[in-house]
Design a protein around this motif. Sequence first.
Motif, PDB file in Angstrom:
ATOM      1  N   ALA A  62       0.812  -1.218   0.000  1.00 53.08           N
ATOM      2  CA  ALA A  62       0.000   0.000   0.000  1.00 53.08           C
ATOM      3  C   ALA A  62       0.845   1.266   0.000  1.00 53.08           C
ATOM      4  O   ALA A  62       0.348   2.347  -0.348  1.00 53.08           O
ATOM      5  CB  ALA A  62      -0.931   0.002   1.215  1.00 53.08           C
ATOM      6  N   HIS A  63       2.116   1.147   0.380  1.00 55.65           N
ATOM      7  CA  HIS A  63       2.958   2.345   0.516  1.00 55.65           C
ATOM      8  C   HIS A  63       4.158   2.345  -0.431  1.00 55.65           C
ATOM      9  O   HIS A  63       5.068   3.168  -0.259  1.00 55.65           O
ATOM     10  CB  HIS A  63       3.447   2.462   1.959  1.00 55.65           C
ATOM     11  CG  HIS A  63       2.354   2.764   2.937  1.00 55.65           C
ATOM     12  ND1 HIS A  63       1.866   4.039   3.131  1.00 55.65           N
ATOM     13  CD2 HIS A  63       1.641   1.958   3.768  1.00 55.65           C
ATOM     14  CE1 HIS A  63       0.909   4.005   4.048  1.00 55.65           C
ATOM     15  NE2 HIS A  63       0.755   2.756   4.444  1.00 55.65           N
ATOM     16  N   VAL A  64       4.172   1.463  -1.404  1.00 55.19           N
ATOM     17  CA  VAL A  64       5.301   1.431  -2.338  1.00 55.19           C
ATOM     18  C   VAL A  64       5.487   2.788  -3.013  1.00 55.19           C
ATOM     19  O   VAL A  64       6.617   3.257  -3.209  1.00 55.19           O
ATOM     20  CB  VAL A  64       5.104   0.318  -3.391  1.00 55.19           C
ATOM     21  CG1 VAL A  64       6.092   0.468  -4.535  1.00 55.19           C
ATOM     22  CG2 VAL A  64       5.251  -1.049  -2.737  1.00 55.19           C
ATOM     23  N   GLY A  65       4.402   3.459  -3.338  1.00 60.32           N
ATOM     24  CA  GLY A  65       4.489   4.755  -3.999  1.00 60.32           C
ATOM     25  C   GLY A  65       5.104   5.854  -3.157  1.00 60.32           C
ATOM     26  O   GLY A  65       5.500   6.905  -3.676  1.00 60.32           O
ATOM     27  N   GLU A  66       5.200   5.623  -1.839  1.00 65.26           N
ATOM     28  CA  GLU A  66       5.805   6.612  -0.933  1.00 65.26           C
ATOM     29  C   GLU A  66       7.224   6.246  -0.541  1.00 65.26           C
ATOM     30  O   GLU A  66       7.818   6.907   0.321  1.00 65.26           O
ATOM     31  CB  GLU A  66       4.952   6.714   0.337  1.00 65.26           C
ATOM     32  CG  GLU A  66       3.487   7.056   0.096  1.00 65.26           C
ATOM     33  CD  GLU A  66       2.656   6.832   1.343  1.00 65.26           C
ATOM     34  OE1 GLU A  66       3.052   7.337   2.414  1.00 65.26           O
ATOM     35  OE2 GLU A  66       1.625   6.127   1.260  1.00 65.26           O
ATOM     36  N   PRO A  69      11.901   8.219  -1.788  1.00 65.67           N
ATOM     37  CA  PRO A  69      12.908   9.099  -1.182  1.00 65.67           C
ATOM     38  C   PRO A  69      13.621   8.437   0.002  1.00 65.67           C
ATOM     39  O   PRO A  69      13.109   7.508   0.629  1.00 65.67           O
ATOM     40  CB  PRO A  69      12.087  10.299  -0.683  1.00 65.67           C
ATOM     41  CG  PRO A  69      10.722  10.138  -1.258  1.00 65.67           C
ATOM     42  CD  PRO A  69      10.532   8.677  -1.498  1.00 65.67           C
ATOM     43  N   TYR A  70      14.835   8.959   0.296  1.00 64.79           N
ATOM     44  CA  TYR A  70      15.445   8.628   1.576  1.00 64.79           C
ATOM     45  C   TYR A  70      14.504   9.063   2.701  1.00 64.79           C
ATOM     46  O   TYR A  70      13.790  10.053   2.582  1.00 64.79           O
ATOM     47  CB  TYR A  70      16.756   9.392   1.778  1.00 64.79           C
ATOM     48  CG  TYR A  70      17.880   9.039   0.845  1.00 64.79           C
ATOM     49  CD1 TYR A  70      18.326   7.735   0.696  1.00 64.79           C
ATOM     50  CD2 TYR A  70      18.547  10.044   0.144  1.00 64.79           C
ATOM     51  CE1 TYR A  70      19.383   7.423  -0.146  1.00 64.79           C
ATOM     52  CE2 TYR A  70      19.613   9.752  -0.696  1.00 64.79           C
ATOM     53  CZ  TYR A  70      20.022   8.441  -0.842  1.00 64.79           C
ATOM     54  OH  TYR A  70      21.069   8.142  -1.666  1.00 64.79           O
ATOM     55  N   GLY A  75      15.277   6.228  10.771  1.00 64.28           N
ATOM     56  CA  GLY A  75      14.161   5.409  10.336  1.00 64.28           C
ATOM     57  C   GLY A  75      12.925   6.224  10.038  1.00 64.28           C
ATOM     58  O   GLY A  75      12.817   7.401  10.391  1.00 64.28           O
ATOM     59  N   LEU A  76      11.971   5.595   9.379  1.00 67.35           N
ATOM     60  CA  LEU A  76      10.706   6.205   9.030  1.00 67.35           C
ATOM     61  C   LEU A  76       9.993   6.661  10.307  1.00 67.35           C
ATOM     62  O   LEU A  76       9.833   5.875  11.244  1.00 67.35           O
ATOM     63  CB  LEU A  76       9.854   5.169   8.289  1.00 67.35           C
ATOM     64  CG  LEU A  76       8.667   5.622   7.460  1.00 67.35           C
ATOM     65  CD1 LEU A  76       9.125   6.427   6.243  1.00 67.35           C
ATOM     66  CD2 LEU A  76       7.875   4.382   7.023  1.00 67.35           C
ATOM     67  N   PRO A  77       9.546   7.922  10.389  1.00 68.77           N
ATOM     68  CA  PRO A  77       8.947   8.403  11.641  1.00 68.77           C
ATOM     69  C   PRO A  77       7.803   7.542  12.153  1.00 68.77           C
ATOM     70  O   PRO A  77       7.721   7.256  13.356  1.00 68.77           O
ATOM     71  CB  PRO A  77       8.497   9.822  11.286  1.00 68.77           C
ATOM     72  CG  PRO A  77       9.481  10.262  10.241  1.00 68.77           C
ATOM     73  CD  PRO A  77       9.751   9.023   9.428  1.00 68.77           C
ATOM     74  N   LEU A  78       6.909   7.095  11.269  1.00 66.89           N
ATOM     75  CA  LEU A  78       5.774   6.307  11.758  1.00 66.89           C
ATOM     76  C   LEU A  78       6.222   4.945  12.276  1.00 66.89           C
ATOM     77  O   LEU A  78       5.626   4.385  13.208  1.00 66.89           O
ATOM     78  CB  LEU A  78       4.694   6.175  10.686  1.00 66.89           C
ATOM     79  CG  LEU A  78       4.995   5.443   9.378  1.00 66.89           C
ATOM     80  CD1 LEU A  78       4.774   3.951   9.490  1.00 66.89           C
ATOM     81  CD2 LEU A  78       4.089   5.975   8.271  1.00 66.89           C
ATOM     82  N   CYS A 279      20.169   5.783   5.155  1.00 69.43           N
ATOM     83  CA  CYS A 279      18.985   5.278   5.861  1.00 69.43           C
ATOM     84  C   CYS A 279      18.838   3.805   5.564  1.00 69.43           C
ATOM     85  O   CYS A 279      19.477   3.273   4.658  1.00 69.43           O
ATOM     86  CB  CYS A 279      17.717   6.047   5.444  1.00 69.43           C
ATOM     87  SG  CYS A 279      17.113   5.684   3.781  1.00 69.43           S
ATOM     88  N   ALA A 280      18.000   3.148   6.338  1.00 66.93           N
ATOM     89  CA  ALA A 280      17.653   1.754   6.049  1.00 66.93           C
ATOM     90  C   ALA A 280      16.651   1.712   4.893  1.00 66.93           C
ATOM     91  O   ALA A 280      16.033   2.717   4.547  1.00 66.93           O
ATOM     92  CB  ALA A 280      17.060   1.100   7.296  1.00 66.93           C
ATOM     93  N   ASN A 281      16.501   0.510   4.294  1.00 63.75           N
ATOM     94  CA  ASN A 281      15.550   0.392   3.186  1.00 63.75           C
ATOM     95  C   ASN A 281      14.164   0.826   3.663  1.00 63.75           C
ATOM     96  O   ASN A 281      13.729   0.508   4.761  1.00 63.75           O
ATOM     97  CB  ASN A 281      15.555  -1.033   2.628  1.00 63.75           C
ATOM     98  CG  ASN A 281      14.629  -1.966   3.362  1.00 63.75           C
ATOM     99  OD1 ASN A 281      13.442  -2.013   3.056  1.00 63.75           O
ATOM    100  ND2 ASN A 281      15.148  -2.705   4.328  1.00 63.75           N
ATOM    101  N   VAL A 282      13.485   1.584   2.789  1.00 57.28           N
ATOM    102  CA  VAL A 282      12.253   2.250   3.210  1.00 57.28           C
ATOM    103  C   VAL A 282      10.999   1.391   3.077  1.00 57.28           C
ATOM    104  O   VAL A 282      10.170   1.361   3.994  1.00 57.28           O
ATOM    105  CB  VAL A 282      12.084   3.586   2.453  1.00 57.28           C
ATOM    106  CG1 VAL A 282      10.749   4.246   2.786  1.00 57.28           C
ATOM    107  CG2 VAL A 282      13.238   4.529   2.800  1.00 57.28           C
ATOM    108  N   PRO A 283      10.765   0.675   1.957  1.00 58.93           N
ATOM    109  CA  PRO A 283       9.451   0.039   1.777  1.00 58.93           C
ATOM    110  C   PRO A 283       9.021  -0.848   2.935  1.00 58.93           C
ATOM    111  O   PRO A 283       7.882  -0.755   3.411  1.00 58.93           O
ATOM    112  CB  PRO A 283       9.632  -0.767   0.483  1.00 58.93           C
ATOM    113  CG  PRO A 283      10.697  -0.043  -0.273  1.00 58.93           C
ATOM    114  CD  PRO A 283      11.641   0.477   0.772  1.00 58.93           C
ATOM    115  N   ALA A 284       9.929  -1.702   3.432  1.00 51.78           N
ATOM    116  CA  ALA A 284       9.531  -2.648   4.471  1.00 51.78           C
ATOM    117  C   ALA A 284       9.295  -1.980   5.814  1.00 51.78           C
ATOM    118  O   ALA A 284       8.633  -2.555   6.692  1.00 51.78           O
ATOM    119  CB  ALA A 284      10.580  -3.749   4.608  1.00 51.78           C
ATOM    120  N   GLN A 285       9.795  -0.745   6.003  1.00 50.33           N
ATOM    121  CA  GLN A 285       9.540  -0.056   7.269  1.00 50.33           C
ATOM    122  C   GLN A 285       8.054   0.253   7.458  1.00 50.33           C
ATOM    123  O   GLN A 285       7.591   0.392   8.594  1.00 50.33           O
ATOM    124  CB  GLN A 285      10.353   1.233   7.352  1.00 50.33           C
ATOM    125  CG  GLN A 285      11.850   1.012   7.449  1.00 50.33           C
ATOM    126  CD  GLN A 285      12.595   2.299   7.734  1.00 50.33           C
ATOM    127  OE1 GLN A 285      12.254   3.036   8.663  1.00 50.33           O
ATOM    128  NE2 GLN A 285      13.614   2.587   6.925  1.00 50.33           N
TER     129      GLN A 285
END
Length: 414
Positions: A62-66, A69-70, A75-78, A279-285
């Motif tokens: 659901a969040h691949v489109g976001e 960016p780094y 880590g991702l705030p959420l 940063c760490a990889n974003v999608p899986a966060q």
Amino acid sequence: MPHSPMPTRESLREVRYDIRGELSRRARELEGQGRQLIRLNIGNPGAFGFRAPAHLQQAVSAHVGESDPYTHQQGLPLAREAIAAFHRSRGTPNACAERVFVGNGVSELIDISLRALLNPGEEVLLPSPDYPLWSAATILNQGRPVYYRCAPENGFLPDPDEIEKLVTPRTRALVVINPNNPTGANYPPELLGRLVEIAARHGLLLMADEIYDGILYDDAVFTPLAPLAGDVPCLSFGGLSKVWRACGWRVGWAVLSGDPLKVGDYHHAMDLLSALRLCANVPAQFAVPAALTGPETIRELTAPGGRLHASRQAVVDSCAASEHLSVVAPAGALYAFPQVVGAAAEGFDDQAFALELLETEDVLVVPGTGFNVPGSRHFRVTLLPEADVVREVFARIDRALDRHAARRGARHVA
């Protein structure tokens, strides 16, 4: 014109990682020849048919489109907010998003945390047996591993008095792996409290590897270290790899707790090192909030009737039926650490045995010396295969040990 070999880092000579080492390379050669092997060397749920829960997969898609960016280096705030809330719910003091670091798995965070801590020659107290990444990261960050004994006759639990005798002015940290890899030991709160007291007396950083915190069997109850530590500096590690069966997603976290005045400089050091790798990889966060607030999915696997529980019982039963093996029943995690006993233990070389088992019985295990246990008569197996496969594996192990015991007996007769 002859060329000299390119030199490599000298400290690598002290590093071992038998889980993916020479035996694993030989296994690949045999598979290339068409052999069908049973690999019990890696705790990799996806390789045994386990899948990450559907609600985690949906959160990522659901969040691949976001995810292009780094994100923030920590880590991702959420994701960090969800991790902090989870730690607050179990009593971690001062748990907040600013004290959370998300990494490409716990492995990366272990390296970063030790690099932020150690000066050359400083010491880290590690369990023996340990998960060998801890030893490797200590050495490669110019530190010195000092091992405290976790003996099978004590259920693989350490003696706090023995640990305290190992502390020197060079000691910087005390590592606790709970539930333990490779033994499956689960540390009781009284023991953890004693370890906190040692850290407090000697000004040590507690480093709590709790990646298996939700994987428990029978009546075992997990006790997190940070709530007991209070103001004592503590770094607690967790992630999606094991409890949520998402190893390949490479999402781990570390939560820094303790007196803010004591941990402030260390926090800044970890932040700097995190920024250097961007940063760490974003999608899986994006799966982290879903994991920590969504339905619990591991208990159905570890409870009686569950697949992991059945495989664990198959190990326990197989060792009980064998004249060559004993085992401390794992209370948690994804492994067992059987010991060779009796006639088969005479002249036993765990590396040679593991190679023979691979060559003659098509089974790959990890020798106990790979977990920094000198003179080991142990080997590690993962509990991830189906129970029937586990029983077949131990029938093959018994055959190999029968041959070893017979050879030893023949030498005595001769």
